[in-house]
Motif scaffolding. Structure first.
Motif, PDB file in Angstrom:
ATOM      1  N   ASP A 190       0.837  -1.196   0.000  1.00 30.15           N
ATOM      2  CA  ASP A 190       0.000   0.000   0.000  1.00 30.15           C
ATOM      3  C   ASP A 190       0.874   1.248   0.000  1.00 30.15           C
ATOM      4  N   GLY A 191       0.493   2.189  -0.843  1.00 33.75           N
ATOM      5  CA  GLY A 191       1.217   3.459  -0.874  1.00 33.75           C
ATOM      6  C   GLY A 191       2.500   3.426  -1.670  1.00 33.75           C
ATOM      7  N   ALA A 192       2.849   2.262  -2.234  1.00 40.48           N
ATOM      8  CA  ALA A 192       4.088   2.181  -3.016  1.00 40.48           C
ATOM      9  C   ALA A 192       3.908   2.905  -4.348  1.00 40.48           C
ATOM     10  N   GLU A 193       4.969   3.548  -4.821  1.00 38.45           N
ATOM     11  CA  GLU A 193       4.909   4.264  -6.097  1.00 38.45           C
ATOM     12  C   GLU A 193       4.776   3.261  -7.234  1.00 38.45           C
ATOM     13  N   PRO A 194       3.829   3.464  -8.165  1.00 43.37           N
ATOM     14  CA  PRO A 194       3.633   2.492  -9.248  1.00 43.37           C
ATOM     15  C   PRO A 194       4.747   2.560 -10.279  1.00 43.37           C
ATOM     16  N   SER A 195       4.848   1.508 -11.062  1.00 43.25           N
ATOM     17  CA  SER A 195       5.803   1.470 -12.161  1.00 43.25           C
ATOM     18  C   SER A 195       5.358   2.446 -13.249  1.00 43.25           C
ATOM     19  N   LEU A 196       6.308   2.893 -14.052  1.00 46.52           N
ATOM     20  CA  LEU A 196       6.024   3.856 -15.111  1.00 46.52           C
ATOM     21  C   LEU A 196       6.456   3.260 -16.441  1.00 46.52           C
ATOM     22  N   VAL A 197       5.508   3.194 -17.391  1.00 51.43           N
ATOM     23  CA  VAL A 197       5.794   2.727 -18.746  1.00 51.43           C
ATOM     24  C   VAL A 197       5.868   3.944 -19.658  1.00 51.43           C
ATOM     25  N   ALA A 198       6.885   4.019 -20.522  1.00 49.75           N
ATOM     26  CA  ALA A 198       7.062   5.154 -21.432  1.00 49.75           C
ATOM     27  C   ALA A 198       7.488   4.637 -22.798  1.00 49.75           C
ATOM     28  N   ARG A 199       7.266   5.473 -23.792  1.00 45.21           N
ATOM     29  CA  ARG A 199       7.747   5.167 -25.148  1.00 45.21           C
ATOM     30  C   ARG A 199       8.809   6.197 -25.524  1.00 45.21           C
ATOM     31  N   LEU A 200       9.997   5.707 -25.869  1.00 47.81           N
ATOM     32  CA  LEU A 200      11.086   6.607 -26.240  1.00 47.81           C
ATOM     33  C   LEU A 200      10.982   7.057 -27.680  1.00 47.81           C
ATOM     34  N   GLY A 201      10.380   6.238 -28.525  1.00 43.56           N
ATOM     35  CA  GLY A 201      10.287   6.543 -29.946  1.00 43.56           C
ATOM     36  C   GLY A 201      10.426   5.276 -30.752  1.00 43.56           C
ATOM     37  N   GLY A 202       9.876   5.297 -31.974  1.00 43.70           N
ATOM     38  CA  GLY A 202       9.952   4.100 -32.805  1.00 43.70           C
ATOM     39  C   GLY A 202       9.314   2.915 -32.113  1.00 43.70           C
ATOM     40  N   ASP A 203      10.040   1.815 -32.037  1.00 47.79           N
ATOM     41  CA  ASP A 203       9.520   0.622 -31.352  1.00 47.79           C
ATOM     42  C   ASP A 203      10.244   0.394 -30.035  1.00 47.79           C
ATOM     43  N   GLU A 204      10.745   1.479 -29.421  1.00 51.39           N
ATOM     44  CA  GLU A 204      11.473   1.386 -28.161  1.00 51.39           C
ATOM     45  C   GLU A 204      10.599   1.885 -27.001  1.00 51.39           C
TER      46      GLU A 204
ATOM     47  N   THR B 238      10.239   1.869 -22.465  1.00 54.39           N
ATOM     48  CA  THR B 238      10.978   1.728 -21.210  1.00 54.39           C
ATOM     49  C   THR B 238       9.992   1.539 -20.065  1.00 54.39           C
ATOM     50  N   ILE B 239      10.474   0.895 -19.020  1.00 50.30           N
ATOM     51  CA  ILE B 239       9.676   0.725 -17.799  1.00 50.30           C
ATOM     52  C   ILE B 239      10.565   1.098 -16.624  1.00 50.30           C
ATOM     53  N   LEU B 240      10.051   1.960 -15.757  1.00 53.69           N
ATOM     54  CA  LEU B 240      10.754   2.345 -14.537  1.00 53.69           C
ATOM     55  C   LEU B 240      10.149   1.592 -13.365  1.00 53.69           C
ATOM     56  N   LEU B 241      10.972   0.817 -12.665  1.00 54.89           N
ATOM     57  CA  LEU B 241      10.562   0.126 -11.441  1.00 54.89           C
ATOM     58  C   LEU B 241      11.152   0.906 -10.272  1.00 54.89           C
ATOM     59  N   PRO B 242      10.350   1.735  -9.578  1.00 59.45           N
ATOM     60  CA  PRO B 242      10.907   2.644  -8.558  1.00 59.45           C
ATOM     61  C   PRO B 242      11.560   1.934  -7.382  1.00 59.45           C
ATOM     62  N   ALA B 243      11.064   0.742  -7.046  1.00 67.24           N
ATOM     63  CA  ALA B 243      11.620   0.057  -5.867  1.00 67.24           C
ATOM     64  C   ALA B 243      11.646  -1.446  -6.118  1.00 67.24           C
ATOM     65  N   LEU B 244      12.774  -2.063  -5.771  1.00 67.57           N
ATOM     66  CA  LEU B 244      12.943  -3.507  -5.913  1.00 67.57           C
ATOM     67  C   LEU B 244      13.337  -4.113  -4.571  1.00 67.57           C
ATOM     68  N   ARG B 245      12.804  -5.293  -4.306  1.00 63.47           N
ATOM     69  CA  ARG B 245      13.291  -6.030  -3.139  1.00 63.47           C
ATOM     70  C   ARG B 245      14.648  -6.655  -3.439  1.00 63.47           C
ATOM     71  N   ASP B 246      14.794  -7.158  -4.669  1.00 66.41           N
ATOM     72  CA  ASP B 246      16.082  -7.670  -5.137  1.00 66.41           C
ATOM     73  C   ASP B 246      16.046  -7.663  -6.660  1.00 66.41           C
ATOM     74  N   ALA B 247      17.191  -7.966  -7.286  1.00 69.97           N
ATOM     75  CA  ALA B 247      17.290  -7.927  -8.743  1.00 69.97           C
ATOM     76  C   ALA B 247      16.357  -8.934  -9.404  1.00 69.97           C
ATOM     77  N   ALA B 248      15.975  -9.974  -8.685  1.00 72.20           N
ATOM     78  CA  ALA B 248      15.081 -10.981  -9.265  1.00 72.20           C
ATOM     79  C   ALA B 248      13.725 -10.377  -9.624  1.00 72.20           C
ATOM     80  N   ASP B 249      13.316  -9.311  -8.894  1.00 65.18           N
ATOM     81  CA  ASP B 249      12.054  -8.648  -9.237  1.00 65.18           C
ATOM     82  C   ASP B 249      12.098  -8.112 -10.664  1.00 65.18           C
ATOM     83  N   ALA B 250      13.225  -7.505 -11.046  1.00 67.62           N
ATOM     84  CA  ALA B 250      13.358  -6.986 -12.406  1.00 67.62           C
ATOM     85  C   ALA B 250      13.278  -8.113 -13.422  1.00 67.62           C
ATOM     86  N   ALA B 251      13.842  -9.266 -13.098  1.00 66.94           N
ATOM     87  CA  ALA B 251      13.772 -10.418 -13.995  1.00 66.94           C
ATOM     88  C   ALA B 251      12.326 -10.895 -14.146  1.00 66.94           C
TER      89      ALA B 251
END
Length: 698
Positions: free
Chosen positions: A333-347, A349-362
């Protein structure tokens, strides 16, 4: 001092105060100008008065001591001079004879009786028998000749302080300044009162403008004076309404991608900057995911730009859903949500503001890959895409947006090299790899400029009788230190740095020139040259090929141009326009790597191609993969129906050759017959095969 400066700053925001200060400045300026003129005039008068006074004094002294000077009576001269020196308006004097010898002097002149004066003023006065004077600083030096009974007896020099004989000009200056100050004290309050009364209704407009400067544009000004001020207030209201709408639109254009409605690169960069700063302060970690769609360009070229945008919208929806699903699954509760963005073309990005460990990103990367792999329904077509994901964890892999995006991009490139639909975490070695690629691009530019490229030729063999039916021109790089490099080691770098077109043109010219030379020696071999998308999309492609043939002297019938299936099917109508002028002159065309793209059979039957080249991946896997075997059989059957030749690439075993002969393939090339070789080796190969054709039969 700070409260005082703040108070002054607030006062100067008032239009009344500005008008009052302006009037004060004008009054002070006028007073200063008048005072200045008065001061200059008085100073000039003082100077003239002082000069006249000094002249009279020198004349009076010269007259009084004429007899003593003529008789050289030093005692009486000393008495007269000392008495004269006691005056307030005299600051030293001395007397010389006609030969400029000092007779008497006051102590402060620094001379001694009998000493010869070298003063130019004395010399001038004696020479002209006239009074001479000069002003040195605040002192007037005046010399008057001494005459006795009509003869020149000598001269007297006196120093007269200007201040002692003139009224100080500073008195006028002080008096006028005092008058100006009194005028300010009386006049400024009256000005302030009049201005405040006249400009009172503008207060609301001033306050509105101040609020507008702080981006509060949703306000309205209520002024009902019935005059120009009410008109001005209404104009302000209209302006604020338009500005409010414009600011919202500008913000949208600056921070939102118009195709997908996702945040754009600038918004993403700002969010990463904010989140990384907070993570550094709090000792937490997060991640930036860099996404690049696999096969999107090919699909976009097939569907068109409009449908491509719809596909990007669908991808954006799935990415948002995947990120949202991950946020909900954490249950924080109250955690900042992830942010999805488009850089251009077919690229993306996703911002994960907080991770418990690197496995979350995986885990998020796997969710994204699974979401994009599902088929998309676009205008009745089922479209399949993939996605390559690069992950950079902060603060470990960087603490600013530029570094994190660069590192995530490098990791994404590594994932794409593995075949796509995969993710990779950034590693420090990737920076080294990127640096090596940059060095490679620089060396490749030097290679093109310094003629380090060479052309190798791989024979194409007739499956029917084993004779040489032609050759394919393949580029090699004779690197100064690394030796001979195959295309796989530098072609991708050439595409990325924009050299592929230049290299392709060089290979075509070189191959045509060498084959034309062989023709003159009695060896007539058709040569096949690969054409890159950059070359083919050039408006002058056909003219460039014809110019090359004309310059090298190669017959058009001995040149075959190979286009990849993806290039040929990208814009079929344009392909027809580019090919027809060359086919009319006898140039042949082949579809390279056939079977690896997504061809439309309706277009394929209309395309004026002469040869299908079966990709070596199918030929290599025929014995182990039933699917590859079926693809080869289908291509050969289609070629027979369309009465086209086929070239099977990568033939390495006798079993492969036997199957191809059985299925009706016409030509083959591969290590079973010969590897790519330089021109000299090709000549020997042709001569040996002509002497013994069985040497190349399976």
């Amino acid at each position: 001092m700070a409260p005082l400066r703040h108070a002054l700053s607030r006062m100067m925001r008032s239009l009344v105060m500005k008008f009052t200060v302006l009037c004060a400045i004008v009054l002070v300026a006028a007073t200063l100008v008048m005072t200045g003129f008065g001061y200059l005039s008085k100073s000039h008068d003082n100077r003239e008065t002082a000069l006249a006074h000094a002249g009279l004094m020198s004349q009076l002294l010269a007259t009084n001591i004429a007899e003593e000077t003529a008789s050289r009576d030093a005692r009486r001269l000393t008495t007269s001079l000392n008495g004269f020196d006691e005056r307030d308006d005299v600051n030293g004097a001395y007397v010389v004879d006609s030969m400029r010898a000092v007779l008497v002097t006051t102590p402060d002149m620094g001379l001694a009786p009998g000493e010869r004066s070298t003063d130019a003023l004395i010399h001038g006065a004696l020479g002209s028998v006239d009074m001479r004077l000069e002003v040195v600083g605040d002192t007037i030096r005046v010399v008057h000749p001494v005459m006795h009974q009509g003869r020149l007896a000598g001269a007297v020099l006196i120093n007269v302080p200007i201040a002692a004989v003139s009224r100080p000009a500073s008195e006028i200056f002080q008096r006028q300044i005092l008058v100006g100050l009194v005028a300010l004290v009386i006049f400024l309050p009256l000005v302030a009162l009049v201005v405040r009364t006249a400009l009172g209704p503008i207060h609301k407009l001033t306050e509105a403008a101040r609020l507008a400067s702080s981006r509060k544009l949703d306000m309205r000004i209520d002024v009902r004076t019935g005059d120009e001020l009410e008109v001005l207030a209404n104009a302000f209201n209209r302006m604020f309404a338009r500005l409010d709408a414009s600011m919202k639109r500008i913000h949208r254009l600056a921070y939102v991608d118009m195709v997908t409605e996702l945040p754009n690169r600038e918004r993403f960069r700002k969010e990463v900057e904010r989140v990384t700063r907070r993570a550094e302060d709090m000792g937490t970690s997060g991640a930036v995911l860099f996404l690049d769609l696999d096969r999107f360009k090919r699909v976009n070229d097939s569907l068109g730009l409009g449908e491509g945008d719809r596909l990007l919208e669908a991808v954006a929806r799935r990415l948002r859903e995947a990120a949202r699903g991950w946020d909900l699954s954490r249950g924080e509760d109250g955690a900042e949500p992830s942010l999805v963005a488009r850089l251009g073309g077919d690229e993306f990005t996703i911002l994960l503001p907080a991770l418990r460990d690197a496995a979350d990103a995986a885990r998020v990367s796997r969710l994204v890959i699974d979401a994009v792999r599902r088929p998309f329904e676009i205008s009745g077509h089922r479209v399949f895409l993939g996605v390559s994901v690069g992950v950079a964890v902060f603060p470990r892999d960087g603490g600013d947006p530029e570094t994190l995006l660069r590192h995530a991009d490098l990791a994404m490139a590594a994932a794409k090299r593995t075949g796509g639909n995969a993710f990779e975490f950034f590693e420090a070695s990737m920076n080294q790899t990127a640096f090596e690629r940059l060095v490679l691009e620089g060396e490749l530019r030097e290679a093109v400029k310094d003629d380090q490229l060479v052309v190798y030729y791989q024979p194409k063999i007739s499956i029917h009788d084993g004779s040489i039916a032609g050759v394919e021109a393949l580029v090699r790089w004779n690197h100064p230190t690394a030796g001979l490099l195959s295309p796989g080691m530098f072609i991708q770098a050439a595409e990325e740095c924009g050299l592929i077109g230049e290299i392709g043109d060089w290979v075509m010219r070189h191959a045509c020139a060498e084959m034309a030379d062989l023709n003159k020696r009695g060896v007539n071999l058709p040569v096949a040259v690969n054409v890159s998308a950059v070359q083919f999309e050039d408006e002058g492609f056909a003219d460039s090929v014809l110019d090359t043939l004309r310059e090298t002297g190669l017959a058009p019938s001995l040149l075959e141009l190979e286009l990849t299936e993806s290039v040929a099917m990208r814009q079929p109508e344009r392909v027809l326009e580019q090919i027809e002028p060359l086919r009319a002159r006898g140039v042949g065309f082949a579809i390279d790597d056939f079977g690896t793209g997504h061809s439309s059979l309706s277009y394929l039957t209309r395309m004026p191609f002469d040869v299908f080249k079966i990709d070596q991946s199918f030929v290599r896997d025929m014995s182990s993969d039933p699917h590859a075997r079926i693809v080869v059989e289908t291509i050969l059957a289609m070629a027979r129906a369309l009465k086209l030749q086929t070239v099977a690439e990568g033939v390495e075993t006798s079993d492969q050759l036997a199957f191809l002969r059985e299925q009706g393939a016409t030509l083959a090339q591969g290590y079973l017959f010969a590897r790519p070789m330089p021109l000299a080796d090709l000549v020997r190969y042709v001569e040996s095969s002509s002497a013994d054709p069985r040497a190349i039969r399976a």
